[in-house]
Scaffold this motif. Structure first.
Motif, short mmCIF file in Angstrom:
data_model
loop_
_atom_site.label_atom_id
_atom_site.label_comp_id
_atom_site.label_asym_id
_atom_site.label_seq_id
_atom_site.Cartn_x
_atom_site.Cartn_y
_atom_site.Cartn_z
N GLY A 92 0.82 -1.21 0.00
CA GLY A 92 0.00 0.00 0.00
C GLY A 92 0.85 1.26 0.00
N TYR A 93 0.33 2.27 -0.64
CA TYR A 93 1.02 3.57 -0.71
C TYR A 93 -0.02 4.68 -0.58
CZ TYR A 93 3.27 7.69 -2.76
OH TYR A 93 3.74 8.96 -2.98
N SER A 94 0.30 5.70 0.20
CA SER A 94 -0.56 6.87 0.28
C SER A 94 0.29 8.13 0.27
CB SER A 94 -1.44 6.83 1.54
OG SER A 94 -0.66 7.00 2.71
N ARG A 95 -0.27 9.17 -0.29
CA ARG A 95 0.42 10.46 -0.38
C ARG A 95 -0.59 11.55 -0.05
NH1 ARG A 95 4.93 12.63 -2.87
NH2 ARG A 95 4.76 14.80 -3.55
N SER A 117 3.35 7.50 2.75
CA SER A 117 3.43 6.27 3.55
C SER A 117 3.50 5.07 2.60
CB SER A 117 2.22 6.13 4.48
OG SER A 117 1.07 5.74 3.79
N LEU A 118 4.28 4.09 3.01
CA LEU A 118 4.44 2.85 2.26
C LEU A 118 4.31 1.70 3.24
CD1 LEU A 118 5.15 1.52 -0.50
CD2 LEU A 118 7.55 1.60 0.23
N SER A 119 3.49 0.72 2.91
CA SER A 119 3.26 -0.39 3.84
C SER A 119 3.24 -1.71 3.09
CB SER A 119 1.93 -0.20 4.58
OG SER A 119 0.84 -0.24 3.68
N ALA A 120 3.64 -2.76 3.81
CA ALA A 120 3.57 -4.13 3.30
C ALA A 120 2.85 -4.96 4.36
CB ALA A 120 4.96 -4.69 3.02
N VAL A 152 6.40 6.11 7.27
CA VAL A 152 5.79 7.39 6.92
C VAL A 152 6.90 8.43 6.86
CG1 VAL A 152 4.15 9.18 7.59
CG2 VAL A 152 3.63 6.78 8.07
N ALA A 153 6.96 9.18 5.78
CA ALA A 153 7.98 10.20 5.61
C ALA A 153 7.32 11.54 5.35
CB ALA A 153 8.92 9.84 4.47
N SER A 154 7.85 12.59 5.98
CA SER A 154 7.35 13.94 5.80
C SER A 154 8.43 14.79 5.13
CB SER A 154 6.97 14.54 7.16
OG SER A 154 6.58 15.89 7.00
N THR A 178 10.51 11.07 9.80
CA THR A 178 10.03 9.74 9.44
C THR A 178 9.46 9.03 10.65
OG1 THR A 178 12.19 8.70 9.82
CG2 THR A 178 11.72 9.48 7.58
N LEU A 179 8.52 8.14 10.40
CA LEU A 179 8.00 7.23 11.41
C LEU A 179 7.95 5.84 10.80
CD1 LEU A 179 4.92 9.11 12.95
CD2 LEU A 179 7.10 8.63 14.07
N ASN A 180 8.52 4.87 11.48
CA ASN A 180 8.38 3.47 11.07
C ASN A 180 7.25 2.85 11.87
OD1 ASN A 180 10.59 3.49 9.23
ND2 ASN A 180 11.98 3.40 10.97
N VAL A 181 6.42 2.07 11.20
CA VAL A 181 5.16 1.61 11.79
C VAL A 181 5.05 0.09 11.65
CG1 VAL A 181 2.64 1.79 11.64
CG2 VAL A 181 4.06 3.81 11.17
#
Length: 319
Positions: A92-95, A117-120, A152-154, A178-181
């Motif tokens: 998943g990717y969101s901007r 944000s990028l998620s697997a 998540v990167a700003s 950045t935040l790692n989730v």
């Protein structure tokens, strides 16, 4: 890609994440903490397999409005009837591009901030057979354990020096933060499948929940968390289209419908409580040949909800 008019998604932009005014005191950790939670909330729409929200684009035509893009790619399958372990995976990717309005009482400036944000997400489940009907249809109950890793990167890019000069402080999270989730949760699916020469029918009812929590980041004092929770219904029918053949196999038409009901913290976050999708397309069968892809489907979808509508084009493959 589904395109939803900005005016129909105003709840998200004004309350969920919001166009905010950064006053001189707004570099407080409390405000940035709210933004961190909000941007992790965007990831919650990409960690659960969801046709209705698999590709959303909420945009605007003015500099005072924000743009949001959510994209999801994934799939799942039961490995075999003899060993019915179920595996799924989703990328998943969101901007999100909000417009922060900064003012110190005498001067006002609009500053763009880009959050990505990028998620697997992976899932492991098991099929428990409940019923097999006389037509060959199979009903199974499928519990699934899900886990997610994401980041998540700003990127402030423009205006960091202006904010630092006016406030005397540096907003680390907004400028390159950045935040790692990680996420943990599960799903429970009721799945009916019927495969025959005359038609294929697939019906799924799925409840999903995941808790997302940041665990490392550029700013130790900033942490983000969110809940992903929804109930989804998916229906699909595939059948031969007249007597047409291609690749020595019948060409099939595809009809599908889906509805996702957002629950908990996700409810209303995008300006609606649920999202519906109706799809119509074609499927080519290449199973006669020694190729990795056995079926390819192209489906056009119409998406709608309360004061919301859009469209999408989807490509799916079976292996």
């Amino acid at each position: 890609m589904a395109r939803i008019p900005f005016s129909h998604a105003r709840t998200l932009l004004l309350s969920g994440i919001g166009l905010v005014s950064l006053m001189a005191q707004a570099n407080d950790d409390s405000l940035i903490q709210q933004r961190a939670n909000a941007v992790v909330s965007l990831m919650s729409f990409t960690v659960v397999p969801d046709i209705t929200a698999s590709n959303l684009d909420i945009g605007s035509g003015t500099n005072e409005q924000a743009a949001l893009t959510i994209t999801q790619l994934g799939g799942g399958a039961t490995m075999s009837e003899g060993f019915p372990i179920y595996l799924e995976g989703t990328l998943g990717y969101s901007r999100y591009d909000p417009q922060f309005v900064f003012t110190d009482g005498t001067e006002t400036r609009t500053i763009p901030v880009k959050w990505n944000s990028l998620s697997a997400t992976g899932g492991i489940g098991w099929d428990f057979g409940l019923h097999r009907d006389r037509w060959g249809g199979n009903l199974v109950l499928r519990p699934i354990a899900n886990f997610t890793l994401g980041t998540v990167a700003s990127d402030l890019r423009i205006g960091a020096a202006f904010i630092s000069h006016k406030t005397g402080k540096n907003l680390d999270f907004l400028d390159g933060g950045t935040l790692n989730v990680y996420g943990l949760g599960g799903s429970l699916m009721l799945d009916y499948e019927l495969f025959s020469k005359a038609q294929d029918i697939d019906a799924e009812l799925r409840y999903s929940y995941q808790h997302l929590q940041s665990f490392t980041g550029t700013a130790d004092s900033i942490a983000g968390q969110a809940e992903a929770e929804n109930l989804g219904l998916y229906l699909r029918r595939r059948a031969p289209l007249f007597s047409w053949t291609l690749l020595d196999r019948p060409v099939r038409y595809v009809m599908e419908g889906a509805r996702t009901e957002y629950l908990g913290a996700q409810r209303g976050l995008l300006g609606f409580n649920s999202l519906n999708s109706l799809g119509l397309g074609l499927e080519l069968d290449s199973s006669k040949y020694k190729v990795f892809v056995t079926r390819t489907r192209l489906v056009a979808r119409y998406m709608f909800s309360h004061n919301t509508n859009g469209y999408s084009i989807g490509l799916a493959m079976s292996f």
